[in-house]
Design an enzyme around this catalytic site. Structure first.
Site, PDB file in Angstrom:
ATOM      1  N   ARG A  45       0.829  -1.210   0.000  1.00  0.00           N
ATOM      2  CA  ARG A  45       0.000   0.000   0.000  1.00  0.00           C
ATOM      3  C   ARG A  45       0.863   1.260   0.000  1.00  0.00           C
ATOM      4  O   ARG A  45       0.562   2.229  -0.692  1.00  0.00           O
ATOM      5  CB  ARG A  45      -0.970  -0.013   1.195  1.00  0.00           C
ATOM      6  N   HIS A  67       5.326  23.186  -6.604  1.00  0.00           N
ATOM      7  CA  HIS A  67       6.058  22.277  -7.498  1.00  0.00           C
ATOM      8  C   HIS A  67       6.745  21.117  -6.752  1.00  0.00           C
ATOM      9  O   HIS A  67       7.731  21.333  -6.047  1.00  0.00           O
ATOM     10  CB  HIS A  67       7.105  23.066  -8.285  1.00  0.00           C
ATOM     11  N   LYS A  98      -2.952   6.605   0.838  1.00  0.00           N
ATOM     12  CA  LYS A  98      -2.884   7.015   2.253  1.00  0.00           C
ATOM     13  C   LYS A  98      -1.948   8.214   2.335  1.00  0.00           C
ATOM     14  O   LYS A  98      -0.754   8.087   2.602  1.00  0.00           O
ATOM     15  CB  LYS A  98      -2.416   5.847   3.122  1.00  0.00           C
ATOM     16  N   GLU A 103     -16.749   4.917   4.113  1.00  0.00           N
ATOM     17  CA  GLU A 103     -15.970   4.404   5.246  1.00  0.00           C
ATOM     18  C   GLU A 103     -16.120   5.370   6.401  1.00  0.00           C
ATOM     19  O   GLU A 103     -16.873   6.341   6.305  1.00  0.00           O
ATOM     20  CB  GLU A 103     -14.492   4.257   4.857  1.00  0.00           C
TER      21      GLU A 103
HETATM   22  N1  PMP Z   1      -9.881   4.349   6.393  1.00  0.00           N
HETATM   23  C1  PMP Z   1      -9.115   5.394   6.729  1.00  0.00           C
HETATM   24  C2  PMP Z   1      -9.478   6.737   6.220  1.00  0.00           C
HETATM   25  C3  PMP Z   1      -7.972   5.209   7.533  1.00  0.00           C
HETATM   26  O1  PMP Z   1      -7.199   6.235   7.863  1.00  0.00           O
HETATM   27  C4  PMP Z   1      -7.662   3.902   7.992  1.00  0.00           C
HETATM   28  C5  PMP Z   1      -6.431   3.656   8.812  1.00  0.00           C
HETATM   29  N2  PMP Z   1      -6.443   4.310  10.044  1.00  0.00           N
HETATM   30  C6  PMP Z   1      -8.518   2.844   7.646  1.00  0.00           C
HETATM   31  C7  PMP Z   1      -9.608   3.112   6.810  1.00  0.00           C
HETATM   32  C8  PMP Z   1      -8.244   1.446   8.087  1.00  0.00           C
HETATM   33  O2  PMP Z   1      -7.113   0.943   7.417  1.00  0.00           O
HETATM   34  P1  PMP Z   1      -6.157  -0.121   8.084  1.00  0.00           P
HETATM   35  O3  PMP Z   1      -6.974  -1.299   8.425  1.00  0.00           O
HETATM   36  O4  PMP Z   1      -5.131  -0.410   7.043  1.00  0.00           O
HETATM   37  O5  PMP Z   1      -5.569   0.531   9.305  1.00  0.00           O
END
Ligand code: PMP
Length: 289
Positions: free
Chosen positions: A50, A102, A150, A183
Site C-alpha cells: 500500500r 512544485h 494514504k 468508510e
Molecule cells: N480508512 C481510513 C481513512 C484510515 O485512515 C484507515 C487507517 N487508520 C482505515 C480506513 C483502516 O485501514 P487499516 O486497516 O489499514 O488501518
C-alpha cells in the site's frame, strides 16, 4: 526513544523536519500506520504494497527499497524495546523544497519511522460498542484525490471527525458523492444482515484497509458469506450488527448510528466471533508475512 530518520537513528527530541518540507507545507506525502504484535510487524507485505502504491500514485519516489524499510522498522522495534505490542508510523514526505507547490523542485523525499506504544480504545468499548454519526461532510471522491492513497492530507477526514467530536462521539461514517456509505474517518465499515457480512466495495471510494482485508478473509474462512456492495445510510441503520475495522481499532462494534440503536445495543455475535478470530490470527506466523 529513537526515531529512524533518513537512514539514521536519532533521539526523539532531535527528530525534527524542516519548515520547508512539503509534507508539512502541503500535506504532500504518504504514510502507513502498522501494528506490532509480539514484537513482529503485522501484515508487513500488505502495508509495504500500500505504501509503494500510494507513492506511485502521487509520483513520489521512495529513496529506499522495501527491504531497507522493513529492516529499518525492525531496527526501530528493537531499539525501542517493543517486544510485545506497539505501533509504527512510517512517513514519506515530498521533502524539502521552496515555497511553491512544485513537487519536483524537492530533490529528495524525507522518510521517518516512529515505533511507539499505541493508545487503545478503552477495553469496555469492545463489548458495549461505540456510537457514531453519519457525517454531513462527504468523503472526497476518487476523481479529486484517490482515497485509496494514504496521503498526509487528512483534512477531509478530520473535518468529518470534528462533526462527531462536536456531538461527543469519536467516529463518523462518511458518504461518497452518490450518498452511499464509503468508510469512517479512520476505519472501514462493515454490517451484518441475515447472517451475511456486507461492506462497501472499493469503488465506493475508501482507503482499502489492511484490517478490512484480513477481516474479510477470516470471515470467509469461518464460513460467513462476505458481499461487497453499495450500502445506503438507511440500509446501514437497519443492520443487525455494524462494526469498524482499522489498525488501531482492530474490530470494534458500532451499536448506534445517529439516533438508531443497532441490534440489541451490544457487540453482536458475528462481530464478537470475528474479533476472536482476529485475536487468534495474530498468534499465527501467517499474520506477519
Ligand atoms: N480508512 C481510513 C481513512 C484510515 O485512515 C484507515 C487507517 N487508520 C482505515 C480506513 C483502516 O485501514 P487499516 O486497516 O489499514 O488501518
Amino acid at each position: 526513544m529513537k526515531i529512524w530518520m533518513d537512514g539514521e537513528l536519532v533521539a526523539k527530541e532531535n527528530a525534527k523536519i524542516s519548515v520547508y518540507d512539503h509534507g508539512l507545507l502541503y500535506g504532500d506525502g504518504v504514510f502507513e500506520g502498522i501494528r506490532i504484535y509480539n514484537g513482529r510487524i503485522f501484515q508487513c507485505s500488505a502495508h509495504m504494497d500500500r505504501l509503494f502504491n500510494s507513492a506511485e500514485k502521487t509520483r513520489l519516489e521512495i529513496p529506499y527499497s522495501r527491504g531497507e524499510l522493513v529492516d529499518a522498522m525492525k531496527l526501530c522495534i528493537k531499539e525501542n524495546g517493543l517486544t510485545e505490542g506497539g505501533y509504527i508510523r512510517l512517513v514519506v514526505t515530498r521533502g524539502v523544497g521552496s515555497l511553491g507547490l512544485h513537487p519536483f523542485h524537492c530533490p529528495r523525499p524525507g522518510v521517518f519511522i516512529i515505533a511507539d506504544q499505541i493508545q487503545l480504545y478503552p477495553p469496555e468499548l469492545y463489548e458495549t460498542g461505540m456510537a457514531v454519526i453519519i457525517a454531513k461532510r462527504r468523503r472526497i471522491s476518487p476523481s479529486m484525490l484517490d482515497p485509496s492513497v494514504k496521503s498526509l492530507n487528512y483534512l477531509n477526514n478530520i473535518m468529518a471527525k470534528v462533526e462527531a467530536i462536536d456531538v461527543g462521539l469519536l467516529e463518523a461514517v462518511m458518504l461518497n458523492a452518490s450518498g452511499n456509505v464509503s468508510e469512517c474517518t479512520g476505519d472501514n465499515l462493515f454490517m451484518v444482515k441475515g447472517g451475511r457480512l456486507l461492506t462497501p466495495p472499493t469503488s465506493a471510494g475508501m482507503l482499502v484497509g489492511v484490517t478490512r482485508n484480513v477481516t474479510m478473509m477470516l470471515a470467509r474462512r469461518a464460513g460467513i458469506e462476505v458481499i461487497e456492495k453499495d450500502i445506503t445510510p438507511a440500509e446501514l441503520k437497519e443492520a443487525e450488527e455494524v462494526f469498524v475495522t482499522g489498525t488501531a481499532a482492530e474490530i470494534m462494534a458500532v451499536t448506534k448510528v445517529d439516533e438508531k440503536v443497532i441490534g440489541d445495543g451490544k457487540a453482536g455475535a458475528v462481530t464478537t466471533r470475528l474479533l476472536r478470530a482476529f485475536r487468534e490470527f495474530i498468534e499465527t506466523d501467517e499474520a506477519y508475512e
